[in-house]
Structures are given as structure tokens and as C-alpha cells.
Scaffold this motif. Structure first.
Motif: not given
Length: 280
Positions: A21-36, A43-48
Motif C-alpha cells: 500500500s504505497p503512499l502516492i503523491h499526486c499533483i494533477t488536474n482538477e478535472v480527474t483528481c477524484e477519479s485518480m 488498487v490498495n494504494s494511498k493517494p495524497i
């Protein structure tokens, strides 16, 4: 499936994908932020999804991988991407750069090339975006790829050019997505051929692939396996989702089933047996 590719995936414990369960730091676009974010959770990962540069130093002490997405670009967003890229370089953090929209403007291409200098693990985009990034003729418009850039001669030209780029950027592997996905690493290249056309009819599919790659890299899986595994897994989720949809197909139903499959398919021991492609 070509035998060498099948053996490659088996030998690298494909069945254990998404076990950690890796912690993945995402700097992404607001359009798809929730989907990502949800895709990573499935898939058992942790987003921030953190963008404040003041906390980057502390965050990089905790995170396992970084995803930088050029979508919805702004002055502030550019500064965040550059700051995170520098921090990733200093901390040796696996990094995926998604060059969203480089076909649309010179500004994005210049930013992508600047980020490339910080030795990211993976640079990805659709075929048209990657052709534009490499200085080849591209028919892409906005953030969308063009089918003409998927013709056999165009794919071969892009593959050969990316191979030269791995000599200039030996720490980086490249992915160009489309009906045929191209993976080029410093060691080898792949053409992958799973997927369904419906994946092109919803926003954020490429962003999710980038997140899956970052997740596998964050689990300590090497670049080649992370790329082949993430791309194939997502496309197979699309294939499986389509079989569960009623006819006539509604895209909202397909999206729902796709996200279901993201959370289910990797739990099947033999999912990798459906991977289609060739190792060049």
C-alpha cells in the motif's frame, strides 16, 4: 502473447501486484483528481493530492512515489510541478510525468522538457503528445491524440526516436498510449495491444494509467515491469468491464464497471494471461 513477455511478468511476481500500500503523491488536474484518487484506493494504494509547496519537504519523507500531471496548467501549478520535481530528484523518489496537452501549446512542451532534466522514472503521454514532445510531426489537438499518429510508420518512427532519447536520458523510460501502446526503456521496447475503444470516450483514463504506474514504482517494482503491468492491467480492466455492460452500451455504465474491475481484477491469479503484445 509473446512468450518472453509472459515469462518476464511471471518472473517478476505479477500476481503480487498491488499487494503493498504505497503512499502516492499526486499533483494533477482538477478535472480527474477524484477519479485518480479513487483508482489508487481501488488498487490498495494511498493517494495524497497535495499542492502546497510549504509541506513538500515533510511529505517527501513519507511518500513512496510521485505523479506529476501537466493538465489544467497555471502559473501556480507550474511552480508546484517544478518544486516537486526538484524534491523528487534530491530524495531519489520514483516519479511519473504525464505530459498532458503538450500538443496544445509550446508552454507545456517547454515545461515537460524542463521536468525531464530532473531524471524522472517515467514520462508518458498519448502517441500524439509524445510525438510532439520528441519534435516529430503530431496531429494531436488539445489533450486528444489523433488516429493518424497510430499508423504503423508513425509508431515505428516514434519508437526509434524514443530509443535515442533513452541514450540522452538513461534514467527515464517512456510510454506512448493509444490503440497500440509503446513502451521504450533503456533496455528494451514493447508494443502492447489490449484495450477497448470505449476507454477513449471518458476523461481521465490516461491519468489513471499514470497513477497505476506510480503505484507499482512506489512498491519497488522496476520500471519495465511497472509499465507493462500497469498499462496491461488497466486495458484488461476495460475489456472486462465491457463484458458486464448491457446493450445498448451507456458510457456511465461502462465507467462504473471499469472502476469495479480496477478493484477486482488484480485479485485473480491469472489476469496476466490475457496480456497481448510483443517485446521488440
Amino acid at each position: 502473447m509473446v512468450t518472453s513477455q509472459k515469462e518476464l511478468l511471471i518472473n517478476k511476481q505479477t500476481n503480487n501486484f498491488f499487494e503493498k500500500s504505497p503512499l502516492i503523491h499526486c499533483i494533477t488536474n482538477e478535472v480527474t483528481c477524484e477519479s485518480m484518487a479513487n483508482a489508487l484506493l481501488y488498487v490498495n494504494s494511498k493517494p495524497i493530492m497535495a499542492v502546497d509547496e510549504r509541506e513538500f519537504k515533510e511529505l517527501f519523507e513519507q511518500t513512496d512515489g510521485l505523479l506529476l500531471n501537466l493538465g489544467h496548467l497555471s502559473i501556480n501549478k507550474q511552480e508546484q510541478l517544478l518544486a516537486a520535481s526538484q524534491e523528487a530528484l534530491h530524495t531519489n523518489k520514483p516519479t511519473v510525468i504525464d505530459v498532458v496537452g503538450v500538443s496544445a501549446s509550446t508552454l507545456r512542451k517547454k515545461l515537460a522538457l524542463t521536468l525531464l532534466e530532473n531524471k524522472p522514472t517515467v514520462v508518458k503521454g498519448n502517441t500524439s503528445e509524445m510525438r510532439k514532445l520528441c519534435g516529430l510531426k503530431s496531429s494531436g489537438r488539445g489533450v486528444d491524440g489523433d488516429s493518424s499518429d497510430q499508423e504503423k510508420a508513425s509508431l515505428q518512427e516514434l519508437s526509434e526516436t524514443l530509443k535515442k532519447w533513452t541514450q540522452q536520458y538513461p534514467e527515464t523510460s517512456f510510454l506512448a498510449t493509444g490503440e497500440t501502446d509503446i513502451i521504450v526503456t533503456p533496455q528494451t521496447s514493447y508494443y502492447l495491444k489490449n484495450g477497448v475503444p470505449e476507454l477513449d470516450q471518458m476523461t481521465g483514463t490516461g491519468d489513471i494509467v499514470g497513477a497505476l504506474i506510480a503505484s507499482l514504482l512506489g512498491q519497488g517494482i522496476e520500471s519495465e515491469i511497472s509499465l507493462v503491468g500497469a498499462v496491461s492491467y488497466f486495458n484488461l480492466c476495460g475489456e472486462s468491464a465491457l463484458t458486464h455492460c448491457k446493450k445498448p452500451l451507456g458510457m456511465a455504465d461502462f465507467r462504473h464497471e471499469l472502476f469495479n474491475e480496477l478493484s477486482l481484477l488484480y485479485k485473480k491469479d491469472d489476469w496476466w494471461q490475457q496480456v497481448k503484445g510483443e517485446k521488440l
